[in-house]
Design a protein around this motif. Structure first.
Motif, short mmCIF file in Angstrom:
data_model
loop_
_atom_site.label_atom_id
_atom_site.label_comp_id
_atom_site.label_asym_id
_atom_site.label_seq_id
_atom_site.Cartn_x
_atom_site.Cartn_y
_atom_site.Cartn_z
N VAL A 160 0.86 -1.18 0.00
CA VAL A 160 0.00 0.00 0.00
C VAL A 160 0.90 1.23 0.00
N ALA A 161 0.43 2.30 -0.63
CA ALA A 161 1.14 3.58 -0.59
C ALA A 161 0.18 4.66 -0.10
N LEU A 162 0.68 5.53 0.76
CA LEU A 162 -0.08 6.64 1.30
C LEU A 162 0.38 7.91 0.59
N HIS A 163 -0.49 8.47 -0.25
CA HIS A 163 -0.18 9.66 -1.04
C HIS A 163 -0.77 10.89 -0.38
N ARG A 164 -0.02 11.99 -0.41
CA ARG A 164 -0.47 13.25 0.20
C ARG A 164 -0.19 14.40 -0.77
N ALA A 165 -1.06 15.41 -0.72
CA ALA A 165 -0.89 16.59 -1.58
C ALA A 165 -1.67 17.76 -0.99
N VAL A 166 -1.43 18.93 -1.54
CA VAL A 166 -2.07 20.17 -1.07
C VAL A 166 -2.65 20.90 -2.27
N LYS A 167 -3.85 21.48 -2.09
CA LYS A 167 -4.42 22.34 -3.12
C LYS A 167 -3.74 23.71 -3.03
N PRO A 168 -3.17 24.19 -4.12
CA PRO A 168 -2.46 25.47 -4.06
C PRO A 168 -3.35 26.59 -3.49
N ALA A 169 -2.84 27.37 -2.59
CA ALA A 169 -3.59 28.49 -2.02
C ALA A 169 -3.88 29.51 -3.09
N GLY A 170 -5.09 30.04 -3.05
CA GLY A 170 -5.47 31.05 -4.01
C GLY A 170 -5.99 30.51 -5.31
N ARG A 171 -5.99 29.18 -5.47
CA ARG A 171 -6.50 28.59 -6.71
C ARG A 171 -8.00 28.73 -6.76
N LEU A 172 -8.52 29.12 -7.92
CA LEU A 172 -9.96 29.27 -8.12
C LEU A 172 -10.44 28.17 -9.06
N ASP A 173 -11.48 27.44 -8.63
CA ASP A 173 -12.06 26.39 -9.46
C ASP A 173 -13.48 26.80 -9.85
N GLY A 174 -14.01 26.08 -10.84
CA GLY A 174 -15.38 26.31 -11.23
C GLY A 174 -15.45 27.29 -12.39
#
Length: 243
Positions: free
Chosen positions: A229-243
């Motif tokens: 098993v692998a445990l993957h981690r990440a962060v959503k860039p601050a200030g990113r606008l979606d939609g």
């Protein structure tokens, strides 16, 4: 397409995947503990620590199954949404854990999540991304519903990097797992698909690349149980606008 209605195949047709998990819902957690030789408990602990739930947080636990992982997160005081594609899993989760404060259950498609943009502080998915028909789209959807600066934690089967151990693991999956599944599972055929999907799934570096391509930053992973098993981690860039 397989002729067996109680299991999915690598085409991962959503209705067949959902139906397959409906058939294993009642004994799902027990079967996983037996087949993983108890390692599923360790994987859940590692995932909970990576999520680092705290009071007031809003957490999406996608592919939550019967909610075993969600309960551990909700005990922190965080508001946890346990979401799963299988109505049978959601029904079993509500039956077992419906009275727990801060925990709600929602049926959801990982490729079209029924949540607003920037809604969750942390999104997590354990052993579910592999079953999605379009995992890259699911990673993008998880990014969309995460607040800027929020985090992603994905725990998923992977590929042991050490050749000797990889060979032993392959023998267990091919020869031992099917026999044990016939004894303890309510649908042994579903665990034939489990074995096939693990073999077909990409390795740690490839999944990390998919996560980056979806728009996540600070992508990292660590192996659990020698890379089973692998445990993957990440962060959503601050200030990113979606939609």
């Amino acid at each position: 397409m397989t002729d067996q209605p109680n299991r999915a195949d690598l085409g991962k047709d959503p209705s067949r995947v959902s139906g397959m998990f409906d058939t294993v819902a009642t004994r799902y957690d027990t079967t996983n503990t037996v087949l993983s030789l108890g390692n599923d408990q360790l994987w859940r602990i590692a995932t909970t620590r990576a999520v680092d739930p705290r009071p007031g947080m809003s957490i999406l636990d996608l592919a939550a199954g019967t909610g075993a992982s969600s309960v551990a997160l909700a005990r922190s005081g965080a508001r946890v949404t346990a979401a799963d594609f299988s109505p049978g899993m959601i029904a079993e989760g509500r039956r077992r854990h419906g009275g727990i404060p801060n925990l709600s259950f929602t049926q959801a498609d990982a490729t079209a999540l029924p949540f607003g943009d920037d809604e969750f502080d942390v999104v997590t998915m354990s052993f579910g991304l592999r079953n999605v028909i379009d995992p890259k789209k699911a990673l993008a959807e998880l990014l969309r519903v995460t607040k800027p600066g929020g985090r992603l934690v994905v725990c998923e089967f992977s590929h042991p990097p050490q050749p000797a151990f990889a060979k032993l693991y392959g023998f267990y999956n091919d020869r031992v797992l099917p026999l044990v599944a016939r004894v303890v599972s309510s649908n042994a055929d579903a665990y034939q698909y489990l074995n096939e999907s693990i073999k077909d799934w990409p390795d740690q570096r490839t999944l990390s690349a998919w996560i980056r391509q979806a728009g996540w930053s600070a992508v990292a992973h660590r192996n659990l149980s020698f890379g089973i098993v692998a445990l993957h981690r990440a962060v959503k860039p601050a200030g990113r606008l979606d939609g």
